[in-house]
Scaffold this motif. Structure first.
Motif, PDB file in Angstrom:
ATOM      1  N   ARG A   1       0.090   5.779   0.195  1.00 24.97           N
ATOM      2  CA  ARG A   1      -0.867   6.881   0.273  1.00 24.97           C
ATOM      3  C   ARG A   1      -0.240   8.119  -0.329  1.00 24.97           C
ATOM      4  O   ARG A   1       0.772   8.617   0.174  1.00 24.97           O
TER       5      ARG A   1
ATOM      6  N   ASN B   1      -4.251   0.419  -2.214  1.00 23.78           N
ATOM      7  CA  ASN B   1      -4.048  -0.888  -1.586  1.00 23.78           C
ATOM      8  C   ASN B   1      -3.982  -1.963  -2.662  1.00 23.78           C
ATOM      9  O   ASN B   1      -4.455  -1.767  -3.781  1.00 23.78           O
TER      10      ASN B   1
ATOM     11  N   GLN C   1      -5.434   6.697  -1.380  1.00 20.03           N
ATOM     12  CA  GLN C   1      -5.002   5.495  -0.681  1.00 20.03           C
ATOM     13  C   GLN C   1      -4.996   4.350  -1.674  1.00 20.03           C
ATOM     14  O   GLN C   1      -6.041   4.025  -2.251  1.00 20.03           O
TER      15      GLN C   1
ATOM     16  N   SER D   1       0.827  -1.202   0.000  1.00 23.19           N
ATOM     17  CA  SER D   1       0.000   0.000   0.000  1.00 23.19           C
ATOM     18  C   SER D   1       0.860   1.249   0.000  1.00 23.19           C
ATOM     19  O   SER D   1       1.990   1.242   0.491  1.00 23.19           O
TER      20      SER D   1
ATOM     21  N   ARG E   1      -9.727  -0.992  -5.041  1.00 24.53           N
ATOM     22  CA  ARG E   1      -8.372  -1.021  -4.458  1.00 24.53           C
ATOM     23  C   ARG E   1      -7.908   0.369  -4.024  1.00 24.53           C
ATOM     24  O   ARG E   1      -7.174   0.496  -3.041  1.00 24.53           O
TER      25      ARG E   1
ATOM     26  N   LEU F   1      -1.504  -3.122  -4.380  1.00 22.35           N
ATOM     27  CA  LEU F   1      -0.804  -2.606  -5.556  1.00 22.35           C
ATOM     28  C   LEU F   1      -0.251  -3.730  -6.415  1.00 22.35           C
ATOM     29  O   LEU F   1       0.206  -4.765  -5.907  1.00 22.35           O
TER      30      LEU F   1
END
Length: 122
Positions: A19, A83, A81, A17, A66, A85
């Protein structure tokens, strides 16, 4: 005039993840939505996500479920964000803000950040 500065990019392993943040300077009355585009290496720029002033969000098909876009209470910082990946998420990610009022046809409708690199690799 609005300036956008992205941060938070980097190298992450598949499944990880990140951000991203995008800070806007200038008056919030000069733009009415924020979003993200990305440009994978050797490919065209593509839409990732957008959040409107009323909180309505839309996502590109490849990131639905995601990625999550949000903004802070000041409406001058947007977040992405990311997630779950995948290597295909590797790209330069650009923050955008919709110009307000909308310019005439043929005139760039977005403010753009300088981009931040996201690399997904083991």
């Amino acid at each position: 005039q609005v300036q956008l500065v992205e941060s938070g990019g980097g190298l992450v392993q598949p499944g990880g993840s990140l951000r991203l943040s995008c800070a806007a300077s200038g008056s919030i009355f000069n733009f009415n939505a924020m979003g993200w585009y990305r440009q994978p290496p050797g490919k065209q720029r593509e839409f990732v996500a957008r959040i409107a002033r009323d909180g309505l969000t839309i996502y590109g098909d490849s990131v639905k479920g995601r990625f999550t876009i949000s903004e802070d209470n000041s409406r001058k910082t947007a977040y992405l964000q990311m997630n779950g990946l995948k290597p295909e998420d590797t790209a330069v990610y650009y923050c955008t803000a919709d110009k307000f009022p909308r310019p005439p046809e043929g005139i760039e409708r977005y403010y753009w950040g300088q981009g931040t690199q996201v690399t997904v690799s083991s």
